[in-house]
Design an enzyme around this catalytic site. Structure first.
Site, short mmCIF file in Angstrom:
data_model
loop_
_atom_site.label_atom_id
_atom_site.label_comp_id
_atom_site.label_asym_id
_atom_site.label_seq_id
_atom_site.Cartn_x
_atom_site.Cartn_y
_atom_site.Cartn_z
N GLN A 223 0.81 -1.27 0.06
CA GLN A 223 -0.06 0.09 -0.08
C GLN A 223 0.81 1.50 0.02
O GLN A 223 0.16 2.24 -0.01
CB GLN A 223 -0.89 -0.01 1.18
CG GLN A 223 -1.92 -0.99 1.36
CD GLN A 223 -2.53 -1.54 2.79
OE1 GLN A 223 -2.80 -2.42 3.18
NE2 GLN A 223 -3.13 -0.02 3.15
N ARG A 370 -7.98 -0.91 8.70
CA ARG A 370 -9.15 0.06 8.18
C ARG A 370 -9.39 1.14 9.51
O ARG A 370 -10.30 1.43 9.73
CB ARG A 370 -10.40 -0.89 8.15
CG ARG A 370 -11.32 0.17 7.04
CD ARG A 370 -12.58 -0.72 6.65
NE ARG A 370 -12.81 0.01 5.54
CZ ARG A 370 -13.73 -0.34 4.49
NH1 ARG A 370 -13.83 -1.68 4.40
NH2 ARG A 370 -14.37 0.23 3.65
N CYS A 371 -8.22 1.86 9.57
CA CYS A 371 -8.13 2.70 10.96
C CYS A 371 -6.99 3.56 10.46
O CYS A 371 -6.01 3.21 10.25
CB CYS A 371 -7.86 1.66 11.97
SG CYS A 371 -7.40 2.25 13.61
N GLU A 740 -12.39 4.60 6.42
CA GLU A 740 -12.66 3.63 7.40
C GLU A 740 -13.46 4.04 8.62
O GLU A 740 -13.75 3.47 9.61
CB GLU A 740 -11.24 3.67 8.18
CG GLU A 740 -11.04 5.23 8.75
CD GLU A 740 -9.53 5.40 9.17
OE1 GLU A 740 -8.77 4.98 8.57
OE2 GLU A 740 -9.49 5.77 10.53
#
Lengths: 794, 177
Positions: A223, A370-371, A740
């Site tokens: 990513q 996701r944070c 998120e």
């Protein structure tokens, strides 16, 4: 001359434009890592430790070497000869690439095999004989931080206990004073369980070292390709310009594909040693047992309350279970991520937080699943605490929030832990959510149902969270500042290519970024192609995680398009034979002030940049922009769930889910809603079933999809979405992060709903996931249920 | 691979095209498709028959090709995502997925679409509940399923020539309660 363009029709801001990416994905023409095949490519498999803590007595690889088709068997000892047995983590710790002295968690990488095909490589892994001497195993921080606990990181000089960091923020004295004046103190302890991002595509790489040119190309599931390039330059001692990282289509990321993993390093070493491209494709077992997990935090907090419901102060302590290595991916100044963003949406004058990280014999990680760096734990904890406090005071949970939420005219405001929250309409969002769910009607229905022995519950979660790190003053990873970048080239015919330092994993950047260009320049979105992920071509950026792409890279796209427009304005003045000051802009077109019919399109300006530029002007129409955000963006959300709990079985069913998201200006509403629904599903998963735990011997329970439950279309509830728009005051187009939000704020809505259904039982907490057996046990015993991994008692 | 003597000669029809190939007995069907025939649209997710990313149609029935041997496909017809519609003419399921935003990262999408294809072939008028149950062998981590469900319902309607008016712009369908 031309009429003003309809921005939605050309695919600009606010258009639910269909996704560019879909054309290849729905035809099976994506290009994921495992789809890549290079000439002469070899295949790598990893041998993992079956034990959670053990000394390695010996490794015998002779039988593996004897298998036809085996090209290389790598052990830690061989890696050590190249100074590659250990590597730095993104949090200033070290992590074993291949174990040399000990294994410190089940699933740790012990050896790897490179062979002609993956079947042979797997056979050869099974032929390696490793002799272990088992050591005592530690599976939770309570055990790890006890005074007589065995030392896990004896490889680290000066390490005498299992603490890997301590961190503190806030005003202790002020907080203590506020607590002394409180009418009531509410307390809650809970464990946010270990979870795994678990993208359906696991990690993988194809390393291709060209001995003739000295150039290393690594195709890999990352990513953050530029961070990886810098890390590889440091670890492999190769010059940075001779390293090219290419991140192809990613089959999901969710934070799991940010860190550097041993498999990547081994494939690079394998390619250097064999002189051939080496492919490593992790299997699902390897992904779940060894790569970056999220959460695993123990929280203990108190709220100081006035009897009218006003929160006077908050204090809490957090212990995090880091596993064997501190390999969080998070800004370096914040050892427990942005957990201090807890309670940011509430007007609380003072607070104090202490935190401690513990080494255990579990997989390393602590990634931003996701944070935005542990805000998930912060917001879950905040909203569970808010509900508990409201219940303690006997107040309605919605009213308790109304009393304490910041008001729309309170901005900007500084939180007790130092954040600057800058915008929001919190009460409006809450009311919209309550109206949508029919709050008062539901409460009546709930009371009637209760009188007939049925248990209904309603849970609310309201939160704002900090998305889009930097600014660069406060946020860096390994010292590299957290800005982002975009580069835009407009070709002679007015078509364009845009590249950014971010990296999409399903968020749809190829679609959305073109819409921002379209908004700024009036070029139809279909005329803009977007590329990301190749460090040889993309400008330097920090990548995509923590919902930072739109806040940071998206802002850079706006800024670069504005730079291009500024040059196009000079070209327009030249073409229209007036001075630049007399030029006006409307979408897609410059015209002469006072003579709107005299104008030139952006496409005509582009052609002129290559064919008819004024004397002295540099040809071409392109630029780049590095964007350092002045602040984080602060989306707000209100999630409300209703449930029915079956007291006989402990099973709970979701009745309805209402989501109100205020993420500022929405670039592509369809994509934004897709992100919110994806987040809600993960929130439901977390609350209901998805966790990984360990037994007392350190065996991971959850290293496959039989034990690690992910919800299917059948279990996942339907979602009702609503929207409020408070533009971000500092983002060029008013957008805030969103990817998120629902995963961060959602879990508490479900858990609060179940706890609300059990409010008369005296139970204050059931740790997630709220499994039927835990609910049943809570109802039967009237006591809280903990999800902390068990410790050996013998 | 190991000695040719160990190999089996099989004939398998993939997307309408017959292939005669020599395979090792232990070769998985998904590896034959991906490596042998270079049809990389079929993805490998979990290796344990749980996630459904590798779903293909086996004589029209969805199967998980990661836990099926290539030799079991001898004499049978396999359809992969590459055989679902053509480059220029999409299958209604493919159309539905893009129109209703039923995919994000795209990794589960081929398997999901093939399961959906079989579902609406066998049940041309599925309810939302039928679709949710029918897709429950395929995992998606991105979408939360709601738009996938809408995509399949859209494709079913398209099969009958009734295209839903909604196109993913702010509409929602209720879930199972």
């Amino acid at each position: 001359m031309s009429q003003a363009l309809d921005e939605v029709k050309i695919g600009g801001l606010g258009s639910s434009r269909q996704r560019v990416e879909d054309a290849r994905f729905i035809r099976g023409r994506g290009n994921y890592i495992d789809d890549l095949k290079l000439p002469g490519m070899l295949h790598m498999e990893i041998l993992r430790s079956p034990l959670a803590h053990a000394r390695i007595i010996s490794i015998d690889t002779s039988a593996a070497w004897a298998i036809p088709g085996v090209r290389l068997v790598l052990t830690g000892e061989m890696a050590a000869q190249r100074n590659l047995a250990w590597m730095p983590t993104l949090s200033y710790d070290t992590q074993a690439v291949l174990a040399t002295d000990k294994v410190r968690f089940q699933g740790q990488e012990v050896a790897c095999v490179v062979a002609d095909d993956p079947y042979i490589a797997k056979d050869a892994c099974e032929a390696i004989v490793v002799e272990y001497e088992p050591l005592p195993v530690i599976v939770n921080p309570i055990q790890s931080l006890a005074p007589d606990a065995p030392l896990i990181r004896d490889d680290k000089e000066g390490q005498t206990d299992n603490v890997c960091y301590r961190w503190e923020v806030g005003d202790k004295q002020g907080t203590d004073r506020a607590f002394a004046q409180a009418d009531h103190i509410s307390r809650l302890k809970l464990h946010y369980p270990r979870s795994h991002p678990s993208p359906i595509e696991c990690c993988g790489s194809v390393a291709d070292y060209n001995a003739a040119t000295g150039k290393l190309t690594v195709y890999m599931t990352t990513q953050a390709p530029h961070i990886i390039r810098a890390a590889v330059a440091l670890v492999a001692e190769l010059p940075e310009h001779m390293i090219r990282i290419v991140s192809p289509d990613l089959g999901g990321g969710f934070g799991n594909k940010v860190p550097v993993y041993p498999g990547y390093v081994c494939s690079i070493l394998g390619s250097i040693l064999t002189g051939k491209p080496v492919k490593w494709i992790e299997d699902n077992f390897g992904n779940l047992i060894s790569t970056g997990f999220g959460r695993d935090m123990y929280l203990d907090s108190e709220l100081a309350l006035r009897k009218d419901g006003k929160i006077l102060a908050v204090r809490f302590h957090a212990d995090t279970d880091q596993g064997a290595f501190f390999s969080d991916a998070q800004p370096s100044k914040f050892k427990i991520g942005l957990v201090h963003s807890a309670f940011a949406c509430y007007d609380i004058p003072v607070g104090h937080i202490t935190a401690r990280g513990a080494y255990t014999n579990k997989a390393p990680g602590g990634v931003a699943y996701r944070c935005s760096f542990r805000v998930t734990e912060a917001m879950f904890f905040q909203e569970r605490m808010i509900q508990a406090a409201a219940a303690d005071l006997g107040m309605d949970q919605a009213q308790f929030r109304r009393i304490n939420l910041r008001r729309a005219d309170d901005f900007p405001a500084r939180t007790p832990f130092g954040f600057l929250v800058d915008s929001g309409q919190y009460h409006k969002c809450l009311q919209l959510g309550l109206d949508a769910i029919g709050y008062e009607d539901f409460k009546r229905e709930q009371a009637q149902a209760r009188s007939r022995g049925r248990r209904l519950g309603i849970g609310i979660s309201t939160m704002t969270e900090p998305l889009g790190a930097g600014n660069s003053r406060e946020y860096d990873i390994l010292g590299i500042k957290m800005f982002d970048s975009a580069e835009l080239r407009v070709h002679p015919t007015g078509k364009a290519i845009l590249r950014t330092g971010a990296k999409t994993q399903g968020q749809g950047h190829e679609t959305t970024w073109a819409q921002i260009v379209s908004h700024e320049l009036g070029i139809p979105a279909d005329d803009v192609i977007v590329e990301e992920g190749d460090t040889d071509t993309a400008p330097f950026g920090m990548g995509t995680y923590a919902s930072r792409s739109t806040p940071v890279a998206g802002a850079a796209v706006s800024m670069v398009a504005r730079k291009v427009r500024a040059k196009a304005r000079k070209l327009a003045a030249h073409l229209l034979e007036v001075s630049e000051e007399d030029i006006e802009w409307e979408l897609g077109r410059f015209y002469v002030r006072g003579a709107a019919r005299r104008g030139v399109t952006i496409q005509e300006c582009a052609m002129a940049a290559y064919t008819n530029m004024p004397d002295g002007m540099e040809p071409g129409l392109e630029n780049n922009a590095y964007y350092d955000p002045p602040n984080l963006t602060w989306p707000f959300a209100c999630y409300i769930a209703t449930v029915e709990v079956d007291p006989e079985t402990g099973v709970w069913d979701v009745l309805r889910v209402v989501a109100v998201d205020d993420c500022g200006v929405r670039i592509n509403p369809m994509i934004v809603e897709g992100q919110i629904m994806g987040g809600l599903a993960e929130a439901y998963a977390m609350a209901n079933m998805q966790f990984m735990t360990y037994d007392a011997d350190g065996n991971m329970i959850g290293a496959n999809y039989i034990d690690y439950l992910l919800p299917t279309a059948w279990e996942t509830p339907g979602f009702e979405l609503h929207e409020v728009v408070t533009p971000c005051p500092h983002h060029p187009i008013g957008a805030k992060g969103v990817g998120e939000c629902a995963a961060v704020g959602g879990p508490a809505a479900f858990v609060n709903a179940v706890m609300n259904a059990l409010e008369d039982t005296g139970v204050r907490n059931i740790d997630m996931p709220v499994l039927p057996d835990r609910v049943w046990q809570a109802i039967q015993t009237g006591r809280d249920v903990s999800g902390v991994p068990p410790v050996r008692q013998d | 691979m190991t000695d040719a003597a160990d190999e089996h000669r099989i004939t398998v029809t993939v997307n309408g095209e017959p292939h005669a190939v020599e395979v090792e007995p232990r070769l998985l069907l998904v590896h034959l498709l991906r490596e042998g025939l270079r049809l990389t649209g079929t993805h490998i997710g979990c290796d344990t028959t749980n996630c459904g990313a590798c779903t293909v149609l086996y004589d029209g029935t969805p199967v998980k090709s990661c836990t099926m041997l290539a030799v079991q496909a001898d004499g049978h017809e396999i359809t992969t995502v590459e055989g679902l519609g053509s480059l220029s003419e999409l299958d209604p399921v493919q159309e539905g997925f893009t129109i209703e935003h039923g995919l994000q990262c795209g990794f589960c999408t081929p398997g999901m679409m093939l399961t959906a294809k079989a579902l609406i072939t066998n049940n041309p008028n599925p309810s939302e509940e039928d679709v949710r149950w029918g897709l429950s062998g395929n995992l998606c981590r991105c979408t939360g399923y709601q738009n996938i469900v809408k995509a399949v319902l859209w494709a079913a309607a398209k099969q009958h020539g009734h295209v839903a008016e909604t196109n993913g712009q702010g509409t929602t369908v209720s879930g199972r309660t």
